[in-house]
Design a protein around this motif. Structure first.
Motif, short mmCIF file in Angstrom:
data_model
loop_
_atom_site.label_atom_id
_atom_site.label_comp_id
_atom_site.label_asym_id
_atom_site.label_seq_id
_atom_site.Cartn_x
_atom_site.Cartn_y
_atom_site.Cartn_z
N VAL A 1 0.81 -1.21 0.00
CA VAL A 1 0.00 0.00 0.00
C VAL A 1 0.85 1.27 0.00
CG1 VAL A 1 -0.21 0.17 2.50
CG2 VAL A 1 -2.02 1.08 1.07
N MET A 2 2.11 1.13 0.43
CA MET A 2 2.98 2.31 0.48
C MET A 2 3.15 2.95 -0.89
SD MET A 2 6.94 2.42 1.67
CE MET A 2 8.03 3.65 0.96
N ASN A 3 3.12 2.17 -1.97
CA ASN A 3 3.40 2.70 -3.29
C ASN A 3 2.33 3.66 -3.81
OD1 ASN A 3 5.88 1.35 -3.60
ND2 ASN A 3 4.77 -0.54 -3.96
N PRO A 4 1.07 3.24 -3.90
CA PRO A 4 0.07 4.20 -4.38
C PRO A 4 -0.05 5.41 -3.47
CG PRO A 4 -0.95 2.10 -3.72
CD PRO A 4 0.52 1.90 -3.74
N VAL A 5 0.12 5.21 -2.15
CA VAL A 5 0.02 6.35 -1.24
C VAL A 5 1.14 7.34 -1.52
CG1 VAL A 5 0.16 7.07 1.17
CG2 VAL A 5 -1.20 5.09 0.55
N ALA A 6 2.33 6.84 -1.79
CA ALA A 6 3.46 7.72 -2.10
C ALA A 6 3.13 8.55 -3.35
CB ALA A 6 4.72 6.90 -2.34
N LEU A 7 2.59 7.90 -4.36
CA LEU A 7 2.30 8.62 -5.60
C LEU A 7 1.23 9.68 -5.39
CD1 LEU A 7 2.39 5.57 -8.03
CD2 LEU A 7 4.07 7.41 -7.83
N PRO B 1 -3.91 1.87 -8.45
CA PRO B 1 -4.75 2.45 -7.39
C PRO B 1 -4.52 3.95 -7.18
CG PRO B 1 -3.72 0.43 -6.63
CD PRO B 1 -3.08 0.79 -7.93
N ALA B 2 -3.39 4.49 -7.63
CA ALA B 2 -3.12 5.90 -7.43
C ALA B 2 -3.84 6.75 -8.48
CB ALA B 2 -1.62 6.17 -7.48
N GLY B 3 -4.45 6.12 -9.46
CA GLY B 3 -5.22 6.85 -10.47
C GLY B 3 -4.35 7.81 -11.26
N ASP B 4 -4.83 9.04 -11.38
CA ASP B 4 -4.14 10.05 -12.18
C ASP B 4 -2.75 10.37 -11.66
OD1 ASP B 4 -5.66 10.57 -14.27
OD2 ASP B 4 -6.52 12.47 -13.55
N ALA B 5 -2.60 10.26 -10.33
CA ALA B 5 -1.33 10.65 -9.71
C ALA B 5 -0.19 9.79 -10.21
CB ALA B 5 -1.44 10.53 -8.20
N ALA B 6 -0.50 8.61 -10.75
CA ALA B 6 0.57 7.70 -11.17
C ALA B 6 1.02 7.97 -12.60
CB ALA B 6 0.10 6.26 -11.05
N LYS B 7 0.32 8.81 -13.30
CA LYS B 7 0.65 9.05 -14.71
C LYS B 7 2.06 9.61 -14.82
CE LYS B 7 -3.14 9.80 -17.40
NZ LYS B 7 -4.21 10.68 -17.87
N GLY B 8 2.91 8.93 -15.58
CA GLY B 8 4.28 9.39 -15.74
C GLY B 8 5.26 8.71 -14.80
N TYR B 9 4.75 7.99 -13.82
CA TYR B 9 5.59 7.30 -12.83
C TYR B 9 6.49 6.26 -13.51
CZ TYR B 9 6.37 3.82 -9.07
OH TYR B 9 6.91 2.90 -8.19
N ILE B 10 7.77 6.28 -13.11
CA ILE B 10 8.75 5.38 -13.73
C ILE B 10 9.10 4.27 -12.75
CG2 ILE B 10 11.08 5.24 -14.70
CD1 ILE B 10 10.87 8.23 -15.30
N SER B 11 9.31 3.07 -13.25
CA SER B 11 9.82 2.03 -12.36
C SER B 11 10.73 1.10 -13.14
CB SER B 11 8.66 1.24 -11.75
OG SER B 11 8.20 0.28 -12.67
N ILE B 12 11.52 0.34 -12.39
CA ILE B 12 12.39 -0.63 -13.06
C ILE B 12 11.61 -1.92 -13.27
CG2 ILE B 12 14.42 0.32 -11.94
CD1 ILE B 12 14.48 -2.23 -10.23
N THR B 13 12.09 -2.73 -14.18
CA THR B 13 11.52 -4.05 -14.34
C THR B 13 12.59 -4.95 -14.96
OG1 THR B 13 9.75 -5.36 -15.30
CG2 THR B 13 10.54 -3.51 -16.59
N THR B 14 12.55 -6.22 -14.57
CA THR B 14 13.49 -7.15 -15.20
C THR B 14 12.87 -7.77 -16.42
OG1 THR B 14 12.64 -8.87 -13.81
CG2 THR B 14 14.64 -7.77 -13.07
#
Lengths: 355, 443
Positions: B241-247, B274-287
């Protein structure tokens, strides 16, 4: 007829004070111990030792620890897992930082540390009772978990916060294989259980029960409440600490704060509720129920229903069955499994008569 | 593609025929995978996706005739991500199934992996912790049976810092940059802090470490702090839950989402959506990118999903991050078995033999293309000393609906990390009285 005490007389006071007054009980317990120490290591396999018997024994011991506090002294507690964590971490650190200290001595010292912490968190019991005390012991649960995560020194600054147990060496003998770990656990559990059984029959045990039944009345007849309650916390903490050390060292082989979370405290509480409050045997029966039943259900459903029902739903179904069983059982016998045994025993003593 | 498949099919059938004719076939010509899966409890989303992908890949291999004629078989045991249940499952399943020997365990849980580490070594059964696990188990000379495949936690942060450097125009441009790491208040969250500090010293960027207590559903003060610091980048080392709340909180305090980089446990659809609009543009790593365009996923769809045998309860999740991780994990396990068969014979193998296969995994672009997994799996080469192999990640950006890959493979500085890993593994070896293997003598 077999289980009758006719003809057995106590001719000395020492006979009266024996742990098991009935000859049949003494024979039974000796046979059981012989079986556990001699026959089981020959009959069992890795799966039984590592996955069933060791957790069963350790959880029984943890249940015993809580039962002395809650079942005998009447003080509710939800900090059991925290005291286990203290025992585990303290044992690890004694092993690590005091070279040459024998493993069993480290475990005992770990228990003493846990006793100290339990004493500290038992102080509010002098002012508050029942559910309010439960909440204050909950503080121990959160505090200890946070404490060991926060201060890396206790886990030897291990990067991941998870530490692994050193080899189990006692007097140069390596107990690291499954049978060795089982025997070590069994030996510790038997010794501590014998001590506890003696304790509840002693003056202190009777004081605990008096405090449990009505502490005002106990105070009136001259039982020191402060000392009695705090001793209950300390001794319960000691046993839980030893159980925690066993859990970490002989069962999992790793120590991490998260392994001793609130869910573990609840598990131990359920063990004593299902097993029977104020009973030594109840802890073993309760732990057996909590440990064995889910495994049995999962094995059964794995072999009978796999492929028929979706795997995820099958898991939820097992939880439902387990929950229903607990409810049904507690409605039928609110005093726990130990009470069932007691009833069976009473019946057997007068058999073939009914009363 | 088709010809390769046909050829493969022909070879496989011939081999099965040959095995039957020679009469040397085992009663059960099967290789077993014990699955310590979790389909209920708080992490069910990850468990069902991962084990769904893994099982579907094995079904696909079986549909094509197995590994050189050896069929794959598996059974599940529910762990709920709980350590002692995982141990019970390990002990229950390790012996194999109906005579088929176990190849490797894949618990996908750090706690279970730690608790079964010693047992795996004693039982000679490889323990695969893809993308997670004990960092120092990368050193295969001390941990012969543990494989943190693809990416360990140290490589993860190193690759993120390298990506930031790429974005800023070179490692020398990192000097004076401000980077904040927001980490989950748990051993997992703290694990990489010393490495970040080391990198900050080496490259001269300004690092601020901010802790979010578990579970992280209240981060107002942390983000106000970040707004005051005005960092160039925020590395999010979150969980659940920490992730969407951070965004969401970042949006409230006016920090741009496209300067937040999530780590390996902050990179799923379930973290961003779950962060909805706030997550737009969010970058993350992936293998491994999500998506269904890879040839291997199309083949799974054709052979398994469309045949109605897919393991996912919700077919919409086909191709998401967790599912694809399961497929990647399946590919690596099966390739290890295939490789070991070349050395030990085309028959069911013991864990010890499969371990040899893992240690000699060598997936280059050519092999990945044959597997239909080019771009899905990174090039990987393992050895006796190196049980990680890759150490590369790609970066993806959330567009409000799905992840889009925005970078090629970015390598971690593994040379820099190796001495730290060895220091830790040697400390472990000393604590446990283990004599490390001499890797120059291993074949």
């Amino acid at each position: 007829m077999i289980y009758t005490e006719a003809g057995q007389f106590s001719i000395r006071y020492s006979h009266d004070r024996r742990i098991f007054r009935l000859r049949q009980d003494r024979i039974g317990i000796t046979a059981l111990l012989l079986f556990a120490f001699a026959a089981v290591p020959l009959l069992g396999n890795d799966y039984w030792f590592s996955a069933i018997l060791i957790p069963l024994l350790v959880l029984s011991l943890a249940g015993l620890g809580l039962n002395l506090l809650t079942g005998y002294a009447g003080q509710l507690s939800l900090g059991s897992a925290a005291f286990m964590a203290v025992g585990a971490f303290a044992t690890y650190n004694f092993q690590l930082r005091v070279p040459g200290l024998p493993l069993l001595a480290s475990m005992a010292l770990g228990g003493v540390m846990a006793a100290g912490v339990a004493l500290l968190f038992g102080l509010p019991s002098l002012r508050i009772k029942g559910f309010y005390l439960l909440v204050s012991t909950l503080a121990a649960q959160f505090f200890v978990e946070w404490f060991f995560t926060k201060f890396g020194w206790f886990s030897n600054n291990s990067a991941s916060g998870v530490i692994s147990a050193p080899p189990l060496l006692i007097l140069g003998h390596d107990f690291s294989n499954p049978v060795g770990r089982y025997l070590l656990t069994l030996a510790v559990v038997v010794v501590v259980t014998a001590l506890a059984r003696n304790l509840v029959k002693s003056e202190l045990g009777r004081n605990w029960m008096a405090v449990r039944d009505m502490d005002t009345a106990a105070a009136v007849i001259g039982i020191p409440l402060l000392r009695t309650k705090l001793l209950a916390f300390a001794i319960s903490g000691f046993i839980l600490g030893v159980a925690g050390a066993l859990w970490a060292f002989t069962y999992l082989g790793t120590v991490e704060p998260h392994g001793f979370d609130l869910a573990r405290s609840f598990q131990i509480l359920f063990i004593i509720i299902i097993g029977g409050m104020g009973s030594i045997l109840g802890n073993f029966l309760g732990a057996a129920f909590i440990v064995l039943f889910p495994v049995l259900l999962s094995q059964l459903s794995g072999s009978l229903l796999s492929g028929v029902i979706d795997a995820g739903q099958l898991e939820n179904l097992q939880k439902i069955i387990f929950g229903v069983l607990i409810i049904a059982f507690l409605i039928k016998e609110p005093d726990g499994l130990a009470r069932l045994w007691q009833i069976a025993r009473e019946r057997a003593r007068v058999w073939p008569l009914r009363y | 593609m088709k010809t390769i498949k046909q050829q493969f099919h022909r070879i496989a059938t011939t081999l099965v025929g040959a095995a039957l004719l020679s009469g040397a076939a085992h009663a059960a010509n099967e290789q077993y995978f014990p699955l310590q899966s979790y389909r209920v409890g708080p992490y069910a989303a990850g468990g069902t996706g991962f084990f769904g992908g893994f099982i579907d890949y094995m079904q696909y291999i079986n549909a094509k005739g197995g590994v050189n004629g050896v069929k794959l078989t598996w059974s599940e045991c529910e762990t709920e991500y709980v350590v002692e249940k995982g141990v019970e499952c390990y002990e229950r399943l390790k012996k194999g199934l109906n005579g088929a020997p176990a190849a490797a365990t894949n618990p996908l849980s750090v706690g279970i992996a730690y608790a079964t580490l010693d047992r795996s070594t004693a039982d000679k059964l490889p323990l695969i912790t893809i993308n997670h696990g004990r960092t120092d188990s990368t050193d295969g000379s001390v941990f012969p049976y543990a494989f943190p495949l693809q990416l360990n936690p140290y490589s993860e942060v190193s690759a993120i810092v390298n990506y930031i450097a790429q974005k800023s125009g070179g490692l020398d441009k990192l000097k004076g940059k401000k980077i904040v790491t927001l980490f989950h208040g748990s051993p997992y969250g703290k694990e990489t802090n010393p490495i970040l500090e080391l990198l900050a010293k080496k490259y001269g960027f300004e690092l601020t470490l901010i802790e979010v207590p578990h579970p992280g559903n209240e981060q107002q003060s942390q983000w106000l702090n970040i707004r005051r610091l005005k960092p160039d980048w925020v590395i999010l080392r979150g969980w659940g839950v920490m992730n969407p709340v951070a965004l969401k909180t970042a949006q409230k305090t006016g920090f741009p989402a496209d300067h937040i980089i999530g780590n390996i446990w902050s990179n799923s659809e379930d973290d961003a959506a779950p962060a909805g609009d706030a997550a737009k543009g969010y970058i993350s790593i992936t293998t491994h990118p999500s998506g269904t365009s890879f040839a291997v996923l199309q083949d799974i769809k054709k052979n398994v999903i469309d045949a109605g045998k897919g393991n996912l309860a919700d077919p919409k999740r086909f191709g998401n991050v967790y599912y694809n991780l399961g497929v990647v994990n399946g590919i690596l396990n099966v390739e290890a078995v295939r490789l070991a068969q070349e050395k030990f014979g085309k028959k069911p193998l013991t864990g010890e033999q499969v371990r040899w296969g893992f240690e000699h995994l060598n997936l280059d672009d050519k092999r990945l293309k044959e597997l239909g997994a080019l771009g899905l799996v990174q090039p990987l080469k393992l050895s006796c000393a190196d049980h990680e192999g890759g150490g590369a990640v790609r970066f993806q950006q959330w567009d409000g609906q799905k992840w889009n890959v925005i970078s090629d493979w970015v390598q971690a500085d593994r040379k820099l990390l190796r001495p730290i890993i060895e220091e830790s593994s040697h400390k472990y070896a000393k604590e446990k009285n283990i004599t490390p293997r001499d890797c120059s003598k291993e074949s």
